[in-house]
Design an enzyme around this catalytic site. Structure first.
Site, PDB file in Angstrom:
ATOM      1  N   CYS A 140       0.689  -1.084  -0.072  1.00 31.71           N
ATOM      2  CA  CYS A 140      -0.127  -0.134  -0.025  1.00 31.71           C
ATOM      3  C   CYS A 140       0.903   1.098   0.299  1.00 31.71           C
ATOM      4  O   CYS A 140       1.250   1.778   1.064  1.00 31.71           O
ATOM      5  CB  CYS A 140      -1.174  -0.004   1.297  1.00 31.71           C
ATOM      6  SG  CYS A 140      -1.965   1.491   1.404  1.00 31.71           S
ATOM      7  N   CYS A 143      -0.438   4.135   1.952  1.00 32.88           N
ATOM      8  CA  CYS A 143      -0.093   3.947   3.439  1.00 32.88           C
ATOM      9  C   CYS A 143       1.142   4.084   3.831  1.00 32.88           C
ATOM     10  O   CYS A 143       1.360   4.702   5.088  1.00 32.88           O
ATOM     11  CB  CYS A 143      -0.587   2.498   3.748  1.00 32.88           C
ATOM     12  SG  CYS A 143      -2.013   1.817   3.255  1.00 32.88           S
ATOM     13  N   ASP A 144       2.264   3.650   3.163  1.00 29.14           N
ATOM     14  CA  ASP A 144       3.498   3.538   3.686  1.00 29.14           C
ATOM     15  C   ASP A 144       4.560   4.286   2.958  1.00 29.14           C
ATOM     16  O   ASP A 144       5.756   4.418   3.343  1.00 29.14           O
ATOM     17  CB  ASP A 144       3.951   2.049   3.644  1.00 29.14           C
ATOM     18  CG  ASP A 144       3.128   1.278   4.603  1.00 29.14           C
ATOM     19  OD1 ASP A 144       2.700   1.913   5.709  1.00 29.14           O
ATOM     20  OD2 ASP A 144       2.903  -0.006   4.313  1.00 29.14           O
TER      21      ASP A 144
END
Ligand SMILES: Cc1cc2nc3c(=O)[nH]c(=O)nc-3n(C[C@H](O)[C@H](O)[C@H](O)COP(=O)(O)OP(=O)(O)OC[C@H]3O[C@@H](n4cnc5c(N)ncnc54)[C@H](O)[C@@H]3O)c2cc1C
Length: 317
Positions: A140, A143-144
């Site tokens: 992701c 997200c990261d």
């Protein structure tokens, strides 16, 4: 006390314990729907597999995934959600009340059901992927990606998602390798143009990831094979801090597919802006019906919508 063969009757059954399921539970229990929630195998959902979550509102200093999910669970229980460990193994949505089997034996009848079973990211299946999960390997970028600011990373995949993730990461990272198995991209022309016009993306066509390497501190690089299985095959090494999988997700819809309409990728199709599925009384929330956003907050938002939709449906029964 229920007898062994008694069918339990439930007003609102929630399947799944990620942000969508827990949020639906908070709303449904506060609306007096007396929800029963089955957690599935992964209690707390996908966020329990990550460390820092920095983009969930309400946590200015960040929060770990397990703590965030524990907070949500406690909030749902506070209003009376009946939380149970169990996996829904079979459904019959051709009858009313709707029928559900848990763990292959327990039978329930439900007036309404919220499916919040999430989607599972696909990985390549390399043992080293497991080793570096959370230490450089991610599925992701939204997200990261932030954790790799100014660093070199690679994205695996050749479709729209891979191109989108590569261009997103290019805005944060120093260099992005896009590792593509074929000698072309499957992505739309517009997405391809964005990739080719971004100076810090290098597309590595006809490359396969052989292995990842690093130390206990994290990922350091990847061994790739160029033109695998041909006389021109050769091994190359790229030094990277992040390795992002963008080869698709599998929505957890197998058990519902006989009754619930899904798209060609298996995501549950909902009606307009609602969470209504094709079966009256069955609603879907979170990643299981969202091929686009797939975030904690968007899942929580649709969990809220599903509980409100279920409440309206039950009021009309
Ligand atoms: C490594 C990683 C890091 C991430 N980081 C972030 C981040 O920083 N911020 C962010 O916003 N998002 C992040 N995400 C994305 C986020 O985790 C998901 O978007 C979100 O968890 C989806 O929520 P959900 O409730 O739809 O489903 P999930 O969280 O996937 O939960 C699904 C639930 O359904 C249950 N279930 C499945 N099948 C059954 C069944 N048959 N019977 C009963 N239960 C079942 C599972 O046990 C699970 O509890 C990350 C994802 C990953 C994998």
């Amino acid at each position: 006390m229920q007898g062994e063969n008694t069918i339990e009757k439930v007003r609102c059954l929630i399947i799944g314990s990620g942000p969508a399921g827990y949020t639906a539970a908070i709303y449904a229990s506060r609306a007096n729907l007396h929800p029963v929630l089955y957690t599935g195998l992964q209690m707390g959902g996908q966020l329990t597999t990550t460390t820092e979550v920095e983009n969930f509102p309400g946590y200015p200093d960040g929060v770990t995934g397990p703590v965030l999910m524990e907070d949500m669970r406690r909030q749902a229980e506070r209003f009376g959600t009946d939380m149970r460990f169990g996996i829904v193994t079979e459904v019959d949505f051709s009858v009313k009340p709707l029928r559900v089997t848990v763990d292959g034996e327990k039978q329930l009848e439900a007036d309404s059901i919220i499916i919040a079973t999430g989607a599972t990211a696909r990985y390549l299946g390399l043992p080293s992927e497991e080793r570096f999960r959370g230490l450089g390997v991610s599925a992701c970028a939204t997200c990261d990606g932030f954790f790799y600011k100014g660093k070199d990373v690679a994205v695996v995949g050749g479709g729209d998602t891979a191109c989108e993730e590569a261009t997103y990461l290019a805005g944060l990272c120093r260099k992005v390798y896009l590792i593509v198995r074929k000698n072309y991209l499957r992505a739309s022309k517009a997405m391809q143009d964005r990739v080719f016009n971004t100076s810090n993306i290098e597309v590595l066509f006809e490359h396969n990831t052989k292995d990842l390497y690093g130390t206990d501190m994290g990922l350091e690089g990847a061994h790739l094979l160029y033109k695998i299985g041909t006389p021109e095959e050769k091994e190359i090494d790229i030094k990277i801090d992040g390795f992002f999988l963008a080869i698709g997700h599998t929505p957890n819809t197998e058990v519902f597919k006989k009754y619930i309409t899904t798209d060609e990728q298996g995501y549950i199709v909902t009606e307009g802006k609602s969470t209504r599925t094709n079966v009256p009384g069955v609603f879907a929330a979170g990643d299981v019906m969202d091929p686009v956003y797939r975030q904690g907050i968007t899942s929580a938002g649709s969990g809220c919508r599903a509980a409100i939709d279920a409440e309206h449906y039950l009021a009309q029964l």
